[in-house]
Enzyme design. Structure first.
Site, mmCIF file in Angstrom:
data_model
loop_
_atom_site.group_PDB
_atom_site.id
_atom_site.type_symbol
_atom_site.label_atom_id
_atom_site.label_comp_id
_atom_site.label_asym_id
_atom_site.label_seq_id
_atom_site.Cartn_x
_atom_site.Cartn_y
_atom_site.Cartn_z
ATOM 1 N N SER A 214 -4.636 2.728 -0.579
ATOM 2 C CA SER A 214 -4.501 4.132 -0.170
ATOM 3 C C SER A 214 -5.857 4.822 -0.227
ATOM 4 C CB SER A 214 -3.534 4.839 -1.112
ATOM 5 O OG SER A 214 -3.650 6.248 -0.979
ATOM 6 N N HIS A 219 -7.853 9.517 -4.517
ATOM 7 C CA HIS A 219 -8.095 8.118 -4.904
ATOM 8 C C HIS A 219 -9.599 7.816 -5.015
ATOM 9 C CE1 HIS A 219 -3.798 6.541 -4.267
ATOM 10 N NE2 HIS A 219 -3.772 7.837 -4.465
ATOM 11 N N ARG A 250 -1.011 -2.480 22.808
ATOM 12 C CA ARG A 250 -2.321 -1.879 23.098
ATOM 13 C C ARG A 250 -3.408 -2.240 22.089
ATOM 14 N NH1 ARG A 250 -3.196 4.203 25.276
ATOM 15 N NH2 ARG A 250 -3.391 4.915 23.146
HETATM 16 C C1 LIG Z 1 1.205 2.489 -6.445
HETATM 17 C C2 LIG Z 1 1.191 3.379 -5.243
HETATM 18 N N1 LIG Z 1 1.662 2.921 -4.076
HETATM 19 C C3 LIG Z 1 1.667 3.679 -2.954
HETATM 20 C C4 LIG Z 1 1.158 4.956 -2.967
HETATM 21 C C5 LIG Z 1 1.198 5.776 -1.721
HETATM 22 O O1 LIG Z 1 -0.057 6.110 -1.226
HETATM 23 P P1 LIG Z 1 -0.217 7.393 -0.267
HETATM 24 O O2 LIG Z 1 -0.189 8.592 -1.141
HETATM 25 O O3 LIG Z 1 -1.542 7.196 0.391
HETATM 26 O O4 LIG Z 1 0.901 7.383 0.688
HETATM 27 C C6 LIG Z 1 0.654 5.497 -4.167
HETATM 28 C C7 LIG Z 1 0.108 6.856 -4.201
HETATM 29 O O5 LIG Z 1 -0.747 7.203 -4.933
HETATM 30 C C8 LIG Z 1 0.681 4.687 -5.332
HETATM 31 O O6 LIG Z 1 0.235 5.173 -6.518
#
Ligand SMILES: Cc1ncc(COP(=O)(O)O)c(C=O)c1O
Length: 425
Positions: A214, A219, A250
């Site tokens: 992410s 982050h 595409r």
């Molecule tokens: C372990 C985990 N997976 C998935 C996500 C989802 O990421 P996003 O917020 O970019 O959708 C997060 C979000 O922080 C996460 O902590």
């Protein structure tokens, strides 16, 4: 330089001037605030995004492709598929795995083991694709999936394991890879909190058939929103390119393959599968290219402040359980998680209220025990064991920021605030 270029230069210089006047996120001990996160981007990223806007090249194109390839370089392949969030990265991985066109596709009703301490969108894609999440407890020290419980939870319908490297702490990939090999389980790594982390010298995300990341604002590096799914197989990556954008060919690398297969349909509008629209924008690709070279520096700043705090808070070991780095792992410290001991003479609200009063922001650890969240109760799932440790993290866990702008003075401020709270008991 053309008139247009000159005007653009002025815009960029104005942004640089604004950011150098306004973007100081360092800790100020005269007005102390320790946020959960501070921005990782400034003038360079804003100008990279603005450049896309000014040239009007905003939809997914070359910059996203270049970013995908650069991001994948440490993984030794070119199979990265960028999307609009880490949640979409998870969805793409699972949608590809469960697609009839996939190699050894998972089928509705197949089980996938996940740790109880995970994010909602670690689990929802499984539910959305008709798979059954099997919820397993975590190790109270590392906060990662407990590998003995993982192996015991395997049943006749289990086909996969989706792990989370919690707060950037790599899971024990020796144990997990062995379990997956022995039981012929497909491995998906949710690395959304673990940019920059590695195990045994290999970056997390390189062990599974899929690894997801992410780039959300808070982050280790950001494209504001954004994510990427990396795949060991070029076939999985091609399938994700189709699923990411309408079921359309595409964005696939091998256009010819599909054109030959369906010669009677116009190749520019050929839809060979179902699909979503999870595309990233060109602005996100451009920002990612500026952020990527900064990632190692950000991670090493996080490691320095986390290590200092681990040493400094050891004196409260009977009251506060800190996260331990997995042996053989390189932790990238997404935040600083703490679980209040069961025998402590205070509860989590007492300590977080005291810290909040001092300007130190706190939050629960991920979404606690996902098995206790009401959303999951509506859908088929299986719980393995009593999930004691994940319940403890949900009831007594909290975290504060451990970002790139936390310097020694900020770390000492946090540690002193905790000392003060404990001394006043
Ligand atoms: C372990 C985990 N997976 C998935 C996500 C989802 O990421 P996003 O917020 O970019 O959708 C997060 C979000 O922080 C996460 O902590």
């Amino acid at each position: 330089m053309s008139e247009r270029e000159k005007l653009k230069r002025q815009v960029f210089e104005a942004v640089e001037a604004y950011c150098s006047a306004a973007h100081d996120f360092s800790f100020d001990s005269t007005a102390p605030i320790v946020r959960l996160h501070e921005p990782t981007f400034s003038a360079d990223e804003i100008n990279a995004a603005l450049d896309c806007m000014l040239t009007t090249q905003v939809t997914m194109g070359t910059k996203v492709k270049v970013f995908e390839k650069s991001f994948c370089a440490p993984f030794g392949h070119r199979n990265g598929v960028m999307s609009n969030s880490g949640s979409s990265a998870n969805l793409l991985a699972i949608a590809a795995l469960a697609n009839p066109d996939a190699r050894d596709a998972l089928r509705p009703g197949d089980e996938v083991i996940v740790p109880a301490l995970s994010w909602s969108t670690t689990v929802w894609p499984l539910v959305q694709l008709g798979l059954v999440p099997v919820i397993v407890d975590v190790d109270p020290k590392t906060l990662n999936i407990e590998t003995n419980a993982l192996e015991r939870a395997i049943g006749p319908k289990t086909r996969g394991v989706m792990i989370v490297h919690v707060y950037g702490n790599p899971c024990d990939m020796d144990a997990i890879s062995t379990i997956c090999d022995n039981h012929e389980l497909v491995l998906i790594e949710d690395c959304c909190e673990a940019l920059g982390a590695s195990f045994g010298g290999s970056p997390v995300g390189a062990f599974g058939r899929f690894g997801t990341f992410s780039f959300y604002f808070s982050h280790h590096m950001t494209t504001l929103e954004g994510g990427i799914t990396i795949a060991q197989g070029a076939d999985d990556a091609e399938l994700m390119r189709i699923l990411r954008a309408h079921g359309w060919i595409r964005e696939v690398e091998d256009q010819e393959h599909w054109r030959r297969r369906y010669p009677n349909i116009h190749p520019r509008f050929l839809f060979v599968n179902l699909g979503y629209n999870l595309r990233a924008t060109e602005l996100q690709g451009a920002m990612g290219m500026v952020q990527l070279p900064k990632l190692d520096g950000y991670v090493s700043a996080r490691r320095t402040s986390a290590q200092w705090l681990l040493d400094r808070l050891e004196r409260h070991a009977e009251l506060l359980q800190l996260q331990s780095e997995t042996a053989g792992g390189y932790h990238s410290w997404f935040g600083f998680p703490i679980t209040v001991s069961s025998n402590a003479p205070f509860d989590v609200d007492d300590i977080t209220t005291a810290l909040n009063k001092k300007g130190i922001e706190t939050r629960p650890i991920i979404c606690g025990n996902i098995a206790r969240q009401p959303g999951l109760q509506m859908y088929p799932h299986r719980v393995y064991g009593d999930l004691t440790h994940s319940d403890a993290v949900m009831a007594r866990g909290f975290s504060f920021g451990n970002h790139q702008d936390i310097d020694r003075v900020a770390s000492a401020y946090i540690a002193d605030a905790i000392d003060e709270f404990v001394e006043a008991l």
